[in-house]
Each structure stands twice: as structure tokens, then as C-alpha cells.
Design an enzyme around this catalytic site. Structure first.
Site: not given
Ligand code: FPP
Length: 261
Positions: A38, A86, A213
Site C-alpha cells: 500500500d 479496485n 485488512l
Molecule cells: C496500492 O497502492 C498498490 C496497488 C493497487 C498496486 C500494486 C501492484 C504492484 C506493485 C505490481 C504487481 C505486479 C503484478 C504482476 C501483479 P495505492 O494505489 O492504494 O496507494 P495509495 O493508498 O497511496 O493511494
């Protein structure tokens, strides 16, 4: 799982000073580590960049975490990449993430082959764009015979949907006469979850400081130890993973019982 002591020492050379390999007991590592990655968006915004840059930087953290877990000899690593909720994000970000998942898998497949990592997915892949699904299926096929660490990527995953799906599968077996209602127990449900065959996570790490969670592995995390760090996912590295493991090893795990004196 076995580990290469020399490769491990090289991996953890030149540490930040407050934590080192000596702080963890290699005989008491968690066999399955789960991570809620996150803070990508906030990481990018704090740098005046658009959110997608945070996701791209997050891929580097994921790669480092996979390599670190392999070096430590961890049996399974699961990571929450995209939840069933999401899809509510702006379409541009969803499209970017789906494309990033596909390119990441193509780029990292040689690493999985080199490190004997077996890939599995948690979630409903049917709803993913064709490009992403096809690359995922190729990743599954190319790593299916691997005997090293299991990497479970949760994509279009929601724990309540997963448990409801397991109930539907049990109900279908009962309705078809393959199963007696009285024999439906925890194991019958567990073996119909996406995580069937994997041990339950012993350590859950969540980055960016959030204390929830978010519909991740509600069933499987029943007895996991939680480690929440304020570090945003793109800043998460091998040293923060060591801190999490050291913290895990400092916990008294009772599983609802009492510690025998
Ligand atoms: C959460 O940050 C992260 C994600 C929604 C995406 C994470 C995915 C990857 C690192 C790549 C994974 C690769 C594969 C092949 C599946 P957020 O956008 O919720 O952050 P924020 O809470 O600061 O907005």
C-alpha cells in the site's frame, strides 16, 4: 526451505546499521509471508508525480521482496496487487495497472525461472483484460513444475467473494451427492479457496501505516502476526522485511492456547 548461506550474506551486505541478518533466527522464519502493498499513489503524489509512477516504483519493491524471500528460503510469499474493489478507481489508472501487471509478468518471468519460483494467482482472472490474462496463463504454465518458493499474486481478489465461492463449490458437491452435509468442515472450505495447498500466512505485512485488512485473506490470516509499517510500498526494501521478520520472531504465538511453562 533450504537457502544458500553465501548468497544470503551477499544479499544482506552493507545494511543501514539498525538491522542485520544477525537479528533473525534462520531456524524460526515464517514459512508464508503475506503483504498488502500500500502507498504507491501517495509515494508518487509526494514527489509531484502522477499515481502510475508510484505503481511502477512498486514493481521494483516487489522484485526485491521476491528475491529477498527466495534468499531467506521462505516457502510462500503472497502479495495483494488488485482487489475486487479496485475497479472503482479512475478507468485510466485501472487500464494502466492491468497493462503494468502484464508487462511486469513478462519482464520478471526469467527471474522466476532462474529462481525456481512457482507462480499462482489468487482471484478471478476471468474479468481481466485478455492481454493480462494470457500473460498470466503463460506465467502459470512456465512455472508450474517449479519446486521453489510459491509466489501467490492476488489480482481481482476479494476474500468475501473467495469464501462465498468456496461455499458454492461445497454446496454443488453436496447437491450432487458427492459430499455429506455433516462432513463439511474447515478443511472442506479451505481446500476450495484460491490458496488450496498453501500453508496459512504466519506474518502479514502492511505498508503505509493503514490498520485494516481490506478484504485480504480473511480466512487464512486467522492466526497471522501483523506487522504494519509507515514505509510506503515503493520504499519497502530487504531491510524493512528483516525488521518485520525480527518483530515476528519476538512475538509469543499461542494460537488461542496458553504457553507451556
Ligand atoms: C496500492 O497502492 C498498490 C496497488 C493497487 C498496486 C500494486 C501492484 C504492484 C506493485 C505490481 C504487481 C505486479 C503484478 C504482476 C501483479 P495505492 O494505489 O492504494 O496507494 P495509495 O493508498 O497511496 O493511494
Amino acid at each position: 526451505m533450504r537457502y544458500d548461506a553465501d548468497a544470503l550474506a551477499r544479499h544482506f551486505a552493507d545494511g543501514p546499521g539498525d538491522v542485520s541478518l544477525a537479528d533473525v533466527d534462520m531456524a524460526r522464519l515464517p514459512s508464508h509471508i503475506s503483504i498488502i502493498m500500500d502507498g504507491n499513489g501517495r509515494w508518487a503524489e509526494a514527489r509531484g508525480m502522477e499515481r502510475p509512477y508510484g505503481h511502477m516504483a512498486g514493481v521494483d519493491s516487489l522484485r526485491e521482496t521476491i528475491t529477498t524471500c527466495v534468499r531467506l528460503g521462505i516457502d510462500a510469499l503472497s502479495a495483494y496487487a488488485f482487489s475486487t474493489e479496485n475497479w472503482k478507481r479512475p478507468q485510466r489508472e485501472v487500464d494502466m495497472l492491468m497493462h503494468l501487471f502484464a508487462t511486469t509478468l513478462v519482464n520478471e518471468l526469467p527471474l522466476f525461472v532462474q529462481e525456481n519460483v512457482r507462480l499462482v494467482f489468487l482471484g478471478d482472472l476471468e474479468a481481466l483484460p485478455r492481454e493480462t490474462r494470457e500473460v498470466f496463463e503463460e506465467g502459470l504454465a512456465k512455472t508450474a513444475s517449479h519446486t521453489g518458493m510459491v509466489l501467490a499474486l492476488a489480482v481481482n481478489y476479494g476474500s468475501r467473494a473467495e469464501i462465498a465461492r468456496a461455499c458454492r463449490l461445497v454446496a454443488a458437491d453436496v447437491a450432487a451427492g458427492r459430499m455429506d452435509p455433516g462432513s463439511v468442515d474447515e478443511f472442506a472450505v479451505a481446500e476450495r479457496l484460491y490458496t488450496a495447498g498453501l500453508s496459512d500466512p504466519e506474518l502479514l505485512i502492511r505498508t503505509s501505516g493503514e490498520l485494516r485488512l481490506s478484504n485480504f485473506l480473511l480466512w487464512q490470516l486467522a492466526y497471522a502476526e501483523f506487522y504494519v509499517t509507515p514505509v510506503l510500498w515503493p520504499d519497502f526494501d530487504r531491510w524493512e522485511l528483516l525488521r518485520a521478520v525480527a518483530s515476528f520472531q519476538g512475538r509469543e504465538r499461542r494460537f488461542g492456547g496458553v504457553v507451556q511453562g
